[in-house]
Enzyme design. Structure first.
Site, short mmCIF file in Angstrom:
data_model
loop_
_atom_site.label_atom_id
_atom_site.label_comp_id
_atom_site.label_asym_id
_atom_site.label_seq_id
_atom_site.Cartn_x
_atom_site.Cartn_y
_atom_site.Cartn_z
N GLY A 1 57.92 12.19 32.56
CA GLY A 1 58.40 13.41 31.92
C GLY A 1 58.41 14.53 32.93
O GLY A 1 57.65 14.51 33.91
N ASN A 2 59.26 15.51 32.73
CA ASN A 2 59.30 16.65 33.64
C ASN A 2 59.98 17.83 32.97
O ASN A 2 60.84 17.66 32.11
CB ASN A 2 60.02 16.28 34.95
CG ASN A 2 61.25 15.43 34.72
OD1 ASN A 2 62.25 15.93 34.21
ND2 ASN A 2 61.19 14.16 35.08
N GLY B 1 55.92 12.29 40.60
CA GLY B 1 54.77 11.38 40.58
C GLY B 1 53.39 12.00 40.65
O GLY B 1 52.41 11.30 40.91
N SER C 1 60.81 16.31 41.38
CA SER C 1 61.03 15.21 40.43
C SER C 1 62.27 14.40 40.81
O SER C 1 63.28 14.97 41.25
CB SER C 1 61.23 15.80 39.03
OG SER C 1 61.80 14.83 38.18
N SER C 2 62.19 13.09 40.64
CA SER C 2 63.35 12.25 40.95
C SER C 2 64.54 12.59 40.05
O SER C 2 65.68 12.25 40.35
CB SER C 2 62.99 10.77 40.82
OG SER C 2 62.41 10.52 39.57
N ASP C 3 64.29 13.27 38.93
CA ASP C 3 65.37 13.65 38.01
C ASP C 3 65.98 15.02 38.35
O ASP C 3 66.78 15.55 37.55
CB ASP C 3 64.84 13.69 36.57
CG ASP C 3 64.44 12.31 36.07
OD1 ASP C 3 65.20 11.36 36.34
OD2 ASP C 3 63.38 12.19 35.43
N HIS D 1 62.59 16.79 30.10
CA HIS D 1 62.97 15.38 29.97
C HIS D 1 61.72 14.58 29.64
O HIS D 1 60.69 14.75 30.31
CB HIS D 1 63.59 14.88 31.28
CG HIS D 1 63.82 13.39 31.29
ND1 HIS D 1 64.48 12.74 30.28
CD2 HIS D 1 63.44 12.43 32.17
CE1 HIS D 1 64.53 11.44 30.55
NE2 HIS D 1 63.89 11.23 31.69
N HIS E 1 60.25 10.60 27.78
CA HIS E 1 60.55 9.29 27.20
C HIS E 1 59.76 9.18 25.91
O HIS E 1 59.18 8.14 25.62
CB HIS E 1 60.16 8.16 28.16
CG HIS E 1 60.98 8.10 29.40
ND1 HIS E 1 60.78 7.17 30.40
CD2 HIS E 1 62.04 8.86 29.84
CE1 HIS E 1 61.66 7.35 31.38
NE2 HIS E 1 62.43 8.38 31.07
N ASP F 1 66.85 22.93 11.22
CA ASP F 1 66.25 24.17 11.75
C ASP F 1 66.40 24.24 13.27
O ASP F 1 66.39 25.33 13.85
CB ASP F 1 64.76 24.24 11.41
CG ASP F 1 64.51 24.68 9.98
OD1 ASP F 1 65.41 25.31 9.39
OD2 ASP F 1 63.42 24.39 9.46
N HIS G 1 68.08 5.21 27.87
CA HIS G 1 67.11 5.94 28.69
C HIS G 1 66.20 6.82 27.83
O HIS G 1 65.13 6.38 27.43
CB HIS G 1 67.90 6.74 29.74
CG HIS G 1 67.05 7.47 30.72
ND1 HIS G 1 67.57 8.11 31.83
CD2 HIS G 1 65.72 7.71 30.76
CE1 HIS G 1 66.60 8.68 32.50
NE2 HIS G 1 65.47 8.45 31.88
N TYR H 1 72.94 -27.47 -8.48
CA TYR H 1 71.83 -27.69 -7.56
C TYR H 1 70.78 -28.60 -8.21
O TYR H 1 70.51 -28.50 -9.39
CB TYR H 1 71.21 -26.33 -7.22
CG TYR H 1 70.06 -26.41 -6.22
CD1 TYR H 1 68.74 -26.48 -6.68
CD2 TYR H 1 70.29 -26.42 -4.87
CE1 TYR H 1 67.69 -26.55 -5.78
CE2 TYR H 1 69.25 -26.47 -3.96
CZ TYR H 1 67.95 -26.55 -4.42
OH TYR H 1 66.93 -26.62 -3.54
#
Ligand SMILES: [Zn+2]
Length: 229
Positions: free
Chosen positions: A27-28, A45, A73-75, A94, A96, A119, A168, A226
């Site tokens: 997350g970031n 990281g 951040s890698s994002d 961001h 997950h 809302d 993702h 049946y």
């Protein structure tokens, strides 16, 4: 530079943990100074309990590091792409987070079922198209931003401050970093309750009438065949 913004972005990242929205370092949060066109973002990281304002990395609108000893951040390229496209936003989160990610992984929008959702978000939480192999193997994080922006061709980013990236997870924004975390909390809550609503009232159609007839009527009534005569 930008000490106030770095402090806010640091606090917002720690708030993600306090709100239970992140596991490990998935997350970031970032924030932007629109006057200077500089973005403050979590370093890559780094564990949240060790995070201090001086660790926050400052990048320009192309994602180049302007200040900071750590890698951003890698994002970062995704965040920068969103700041460039959506000029009214001031902070991006961001995560997950579990339930929002469940919808993202299913490549399904989150339907608006109630007032908690209404809302915060003006209708369904949109989901992007799946990214192509070329997009994933190419400039992945920038392309992630591009598919989000593509999804917003006919959407107002201020009215729809959350999106699910297919396979993702969610990207959420607001006028500043801390408010983007609040929207991420709201998103996770509406995703959770939407999933429960779907489990109570699933849009699953009933068994086809012909199949119901076949199974019931072969055992009951004048046409039953049946079993043994
Ligand atoms: Zn992610």
């Amino acid at each position: 530079m930008l000490e106030e913004l770095k402090t806010e972005v640091c606090r917002a990242n720690c708030e993600l943990v306090a709100q239970g929205l992140v596991t490990l370092t998935f997350g970031n949060v970032s924030g932007i100074d629109r006057d200077q066109e500089l973005v403050a973002i979590k370093p890559s990281g780094i564990s949240y309990e060790d995070l201090l304002p001086e660790h926050i990395v400052i990048v320009d609108m192309d994602g180049n590091v302007v200040e900071g000893d750590l890698n951003p951040s890698s994002d970062t390229a995704t965040h920068v792409a969103l700041y460039r496209a959506f000029e009214t936003i001031g902070g991006i989160t961001h995560t997950h987070s579990t339930h929002a990610t469940a919808f993202a992984q299913a490549c399904r929008p989150i339907p608006c079922f109630g007032t908690t959702h209404a809302d915060h978000f003006y209708g369904d939480i949109p989901v992007t198209r799946a990214m192509t192999q070329e997009e994933v193997e190419g400039d992945y994080e920038a392309n992630t931003g591009a598919v989000i922006v593509e999804r917003y061709a006919d959407l107002d980013a201020a009215q729809h401050p959350a999106v699910l990236v297919a396979h993702h997870g969610p990207f959420v924004w607001a006028t500043n970093a801390m408010k983007s975390v609040e929207n991420a909390v709201a998103l996770e809550e509406v995703a959770h309750s939407a999933l429960l609503t779907l489990s109570l009232a699933p849009p699953q159609p009933p068994i086809p009438q012909f199949l119901l007839d076949k199974h019931f009527l072969r055992k009951h009534g004048s046409g039953a065949y049946y079993g043994q005569k």
